[in-house]
Write a protein that holds these residues in place. Sequence first.
Motif, PDB file in Angstrom:
ATOM      1  N   THR A 141     -15.450 -21.993 -33.965  1.00 32.54           N
ATOM      2  CA  THR A 141     -15.503 -20.546 -34.150  1.00 32.54           C
ATOM      3  C   THR A 141     -16.834 -19.943 -33.722  1.00 32.54           C
ATOM      4  O   THR A 141     -16.962 -18.718 -33.693  1.00 32.54           O
ATOM      5  CB  THR A 141     -15.238 -20.191 -35.621  1.00 32.54           C
ATOM      6  N   LYS A 142     -17.828 -20.779 -33.397  1.00 32.41           N
ATOM      7  CA  LYS A 142     -19.140 -20.260 -32.992  1.00 32.41           C
ATOM      8  C   LYS A 142     -19.165 -19.806 -31.534  1.00 32.41           C
ATOM      9  O   LYS A 142     -20.134 -19.188 -31.108  1.00 32.41           O
ATOM     10  CB  LYS A 142     -20.213 -21.330 -33.212  1.00 32.41           C
ATOM     11  N   PHE A 143     -18.103 -20.121 -30.792  1.00 28.82           N
ATOM     12  CA  PHE A 143     -18.045 -19.722 -29.395  1.00 28.82           C
ATOM     13  C   PHE A 143     -17.238 -18.436 -29.259  1.00 28.82           C
ATOM     14  O   PHE A 143     -16.344 -18.163 -30.074  1.00 28.82           O
ATOM     15  CB  PHE A 143     -17.414 -20.829 -28.548  1.00 28.82           C
ATOM     16  N   PRO A 144     -17.524 -17.649 -28.228  1.00 29.79           N
ATOM     17  CA  PRO A 144     -16.780 -16.398 -28.042  1.00 29.79           C
ATOM     18  C   PRO A 144     -15.304 -16.657 -27.810  1.00 29.79           C
ATOM     19  O   PRO A 144     -14.881 -17.751 -27.430  1.00 29.79           O
ATOM     20  CB  PRO A 144     -17.452 -15.775 -26.803  1.00 29.79           C
ATOM     21  N   ALA A 145     -14.495 -15.609 -28.033  1.00 31.95           N
ATOM     22  CA  ALA A 145     -13.058 -15.720 -27.804  1.00 31.95           C
ATOM     23  C   ALA A 145     -12.803 -15.972 -26.322  1.00 31.95           C
ATOM     24  O   ALA A 145     -13.488 -15.442 -25.447  1.00 31.95           O
ATOM     25  CB  ALA A 145     -12.367 -14.433 -28.250  1.00 31.95           C
ATOM     26  N   GLY A 146     -11.806 -16.795 -26.037  1.00 36.18           N
ATOM     27  CA  GLY A 146     -11.478 -17.131 -24.660  1.00 36.18           C
ATOM     28  C   GLY A 146     -12.089 -18.420 -24.173  1.00 36.18           C
ATOM     29  O   GLY A 146     -11.751 -18.888 -23.088  1.00 36.18           O
ATOM     30  N   VAL A 147     -13.000 -18.987 -24.946  1.00 34.95           N
ATOM     31  CA  VAL A 147     -13.621 -20.261 -24.576  1.00 34.95           C
ATOM     32  C   VAL A 147     -12.766 -21.400 -25.116  1.00 34.95           C
ATOM     33  O   VAL A 147     -12.464 -21.455 -26.318  1.00 34.95           O
ATOM     34  CB  VAL A 147     -15.059 -20.366 -25.122  1.00 34.95           C
TER      35      VAL A 147
END
Length: 458
Positions: free
Chosen positions: A410-416
């Motif tokens: 969840t620490k990465f932006p959406a779409g990753v």
Amino acid sequence: MARSQTTVSARFDTQFTTGSRGLTNARTRIVGDRTGFLADAIIALVRLATAVRAVLSRVFGRVAAVVTPLGWTAVIAVPVSLGFGYGLGILELVVAGWALLALLLIAVVYLVGRSPLQIRLALPHNRVVVGEEAEGEIVAVNPARRRSLGATVEVPVGAGIVELVVPGLGAGATDARSFAIPSARRGIVPVGPVRAVRADPVGLVRREITWPGALELVVHPVTIGIPSMSTGLIRDLEGNPTRDLSTNDVSFHALREYVPGDDRRYIHWKSSARTGTYMVRQFEETRRSHLVIALSLAAGDYADDAEFELAVSVAGSLGSRAIKDARSLTVVVGEATPQFAKRKLFAVRVLSTLSRARLLDDLAVVDRAESALAITDVARVTGEQAAGASVAFLVCGSGVTPQELRAASTKFPAGVEVVAVVCDPETTPGLRRVAGLSVLTIGYLDDLQKALARSASS
């Protein structure tokens, strides 16, 4: 006027005195401000004693450099044995004393003269993989016009020493000798500098000649070839377009009505003529892939060294494939908080990705640390710094729980696309999918190929 000249003269004499008053040097510390024959004689004796002490110090330094602890023991034992032997009438002590003295004299003969040999250290390959055969080489050259004597050459290799015997060489002759270098562990093995040793057989005296120039052997982690990671995981110009719509790209999607601000270059004039309304082309956005590989160095994320070595190999294999595919790549490892820091250090260290060799060089020296960032914190820092990432690989051990992996994703932006690779030799390899996260569990490095293929096909 006369009084003024007298005052100036007095000041001049005060500032530029030629007496010993106010002087502090070796002479004044010994004899003060005394002069005369006795003071000069004392100073001459002190200067002579200083010179003799300097000479003796140099001589003792050279002697101490060649006499071994066993030699000093023999030097002390000679007068003791002879003294007690003759004083007490013990024949055995007398014989032992003279025997030790003879050994000392014979040992000195081994140090007479200087070898003309010139020795050079070389590494045929300065990079190897763990377990591969690695060797170094010394090349001895005799540039003199006379034949050189044989010599024993010592080469420090890591924490050990390799001894090689160089035979006597004729004028202008060359001799090359190879030696093995241990490569069972990943890391950097220092080799050299080379030193030639002349010593007596007993080991009473020893003289070393060191040639400058130490080398390093880099032992890379084991890696395997894996298939291209673009299919199924990465959507870019070489793969499939994304579902994001764009007004300027290469993959045509549909036509829509013109709105103010659209680029007039993309107006479809034939459709506009048929409908009577300006129609513009709409595209599916394509994306240049940017891979992020985050390797945890936290000791708590791994059960043992085997898991950590497997994780390093996984990171190296993934990075090597990305570099071969000419992908945009970022490889990071968590930094360790200093032992006496007041606060936790939230930072990652970016490894070199200029080439496969540079990446493996950096991976060769990484190691676990108790105070290193856990995988969740590494993902947090990486997600904030790695802009434009399309796929993120989180490499860790069995010490990371599924809840921590989900929190890290969840620490990465959406779409990753986040893929966690858990290295656990005690578990059956498998693939689990959670919302926004793929968890690959591998027990051996070869399982990485099957796991990636299974993930791409699903």
